[in-house]
Design a protein around this motif. Structure first.
Motif, PDB file in Angstrom:
ATOM      1  N   ILE A   1      -7.371   2.752  -9.006  1.00 30.94           N
ATOM      2  CA  ILE A   1      -6.280   1.789  -8.874  1.00 30.94           C
ATOM      3  C   ILE A   1      -6.634   0.485  -9.573  1.00 30.94           C
TER       4      ILE A   1
ATOM      5  N   PHE B   1       0.878  -1.169   0.000  1.00 29.73           N
ATOM      6  CA  PHE B   1       0.000   0.000   0.000  1.00 29.73           C
ATOM      7  C   PHE B   1       0.918   1.223   0.000  1.00 29.73           C
TER       8      PHE B   1
ATOM      9  N   GLY C   1      -8.463   2.476  -2.943  1.00 26.05           N
ATOM     10  CA  GLY C   1      -7.663   1.685  -2.010  1.00 26.05           C
ATOM     11  C   GLY C   1      -8.242   1.513  -0.625  1.00 26.05           C
TER      12      GLY C   1
ATOM     13  N   ASN D   1      -2.811   9.652  -0.379  1.00 28.47           N
ATOM     14  CA  ASN D   1      -3.251   8.728   0.676  1.00 28.47           C
ATOM     15  C   ASN D   1      -2.390   8.773   1.934  1.00 28.47           C
TER      16      ASN D   1
ATOM     17  N   HIS E   1      -8.146  -2.242   0.396  1.00 32.54           N
ATOM     18  CA  HIS E   1      -6.743  -2.621   0.590  1.00 32.54           C
ATOM     19  C   HIS E   1      -6.253  -2.132   1.950  1.00 32.54           C
TER      20      HIS E   1
END
Length: 467
Positions: free
Chosen positions: A333, A140, A177, A146, A180
């Protein structure tokens, strides 16, 4: 016993009859090489980790059934993954199948059923956190889009009992994300604190569990199960919208865990204040914790994701191709990963290298088929040209009538043509707050309902936007 080659040749004949697609069969089975058959272990050589994952997901059951039919054994499947040419001399990777042999499927189903139908409290040794081990903080990658979410998520994972960010509410448009990140948090906690009961569950499955418990009169067991977890991760909370009874159950669980100091992690595609059909007492509790928004990946992050995916799948792709994808696929993504997957499939099917021409064809199909090619930046450019107002003025604090009109129109169209939240739109257009964007959107909708001339103006503007 028959030879390895004979067993695999017979297997391919059966598999081919069941695949019913000559091209798919050639793409996914011609590259496989049978390497070893000892005891009930059957080892297959495959060209990459991506190839192994695809076979596992789409054809593992067929391979197991076929080998069992021919060998009369409960096969344990292994893969030898070729990472590069030198791997053929001993540098390859051997992985056991993610699937279980057919004879073990029933036992495995019983284990996972403990979480799918939580009717009893289970010992920690039998606990299934329902986490995807492929999602971690290691993959990640951090960037400006982010950084806050990753760092706060890591802080929660390092010390889930601190209570500093409880609940942790992660939101953003699809494909940025969120899932994730919450799996990465859960996996990190499990690694550091194996005694903790961590569970990840989608809101849809939570709803299904609650409905089953209500129908079977086992609601108390359902509630008792969730009261016993240490970290509850629930994904896509917006899917509980309108489901009053399920919301009541979740409210009870939420309060109980919060009082006990247990960590709660929630994901959604919107901020709590933008949720409709969710009780105010729930959204107010979401607001009481840490609200973290993840934004579409910036160029730096897109390059990191692409380079990682390429290395993971064992592809050879030039920097020029990476840059082309990163510069043209800008929002999701999943789009980036999907394009690499498509390039891998084309490369395998055609037995050719990935070049820029192939990449352009794949990218154009993904963008055209999966989303509108309209970005917030494009909308601002069109509005600026249409109203003869400089973009800098649209982004400014000016209250001049013509500038305010252009600004409100840009905000309204961004909400209409993109997945951006009101909060994100505000940040993109003059760093304004959610309330300002909501007011702008409502003012444009009101004008459209009462002003025929304005409706014609907006229709002409949207025609230009959709060219």
């Amino acid at each position: 016993m028959e030879s390895l080659k004979t067993i695999w040749t017979k297997s391919l004949e059966i598999i081919k009859d069941n695949v019913n697609n000559e091209k798919a069969f050639q793409t996914w089975f011609n590259p496989i090489v049978p390497l070893k058959f000892e005891g009930n272990g059957f080892t297959l050589q495959v060209p990459s980790h991506f190839f192994r994952e695809y076979i596992e997901e789409h054809y593992a059951d067929l391979i197991y059934a076929t080998l069992k039919r021919i060998t009369k054994l409960d096969i344990v499947l292994y893969y030898r993954v070729i990472i590069n040419k030198s791997a053929r001399k001993g540098g390859d990777t051997v992985l056991m199948s993610d699937h279980q042999p057919n004879s073990n499927r029933e036992d495995r189903a019983k284990e996972t059923k403990l979480n799918k139908s939580p009717e009893v409290t289970v010992p920690k040794t039998d606990w299934n956190a329902n986490l995807n081990s492929r999602f971690s903080f290691n993959n990640f990658f951090e960037s400006g889009s982010n950084v806050v979410g990753r760092r706060i998520g890591k802080a929660v994972a390092d010390d889930p009992t601190s209570g500093k960010f409880n609940p942790l509410y992660i939101y953003g448009i699809p494909g940025v994300g969120k899932t994730h990140l919450c799996h990465a948090i859960g996996n990190h906690i499990v690694d550091l604190y194996p005694e903790r009961k961590v569970i990840y569950i989608s809101s849809h499955l939570f709803q299904v569990q609650f409905t089953d418990a209500s129908r079977n009169n086992t609601t108390n067991d359902f509630m008792h199960f969730y009261h016993g977890v240490d970290v509850l991760i629930i994904d896509d909370i917006q899917e509980l919208s309108g489901k009053e009874k399920t919301q009541n159950a979740y409210f009870n669980i939420f309060n109980n865990l919060r009082l006990l100091g247990k960590q709660i992690i929630i994901t959604s595609d919107r901020a709590p204040m933008e949720m409709q059909g969710v009780e105010e007492r729930l959204t107010s509790r979401f607001n009481s914790g840490a609200l973290i928004e993840l934004f579409p990946p910036d160029l730096e992050l897109r390059r990191k994701i692409l380079n990682h995916k390429v290395a993971q799948d064992g592809l050879k792709i030039s920097g020029e191709i990476i840059d082309y994808i990163a510069e043209n696929v800008t929002e999701h993504i999943r789009d980036l990963e999907g394009i690499i997957t498509s390039l891998m499939a084309h490369s395998l099917a055609c037995n050719c290298d990935v070049d820029l021409e192939l990449t352009k064809r794949v990218v154009s199909k993904v963008i055209r088929m999966e989303r509108k090619p309209i970005t917030p930046e494009h909308i601002q450019n069109v509005v600026s040209n249409f109203f003869k107002v400089d973009i800098k003025d649209i982004q400014s604090k000016s209250r001049k009538k013509e500038i305010v009109e252009a600004r409100h129109v840009a905000m309204h169209l961004t909400k209409k043509y993109t997945n951006c939240s009101y909060t994100l739109i505000g940040k993109l257009i003059g760093k304004r707050d959610h309330a300002s964007v909501l007011h702008a959107d409502n003012s444009i909708l009101t004008r459209l309902s009462v002003d025929k001339t304005f409706r014609i103006t907006m229709s002409n503007l949207e025609s230009i936007l959709n060219r």
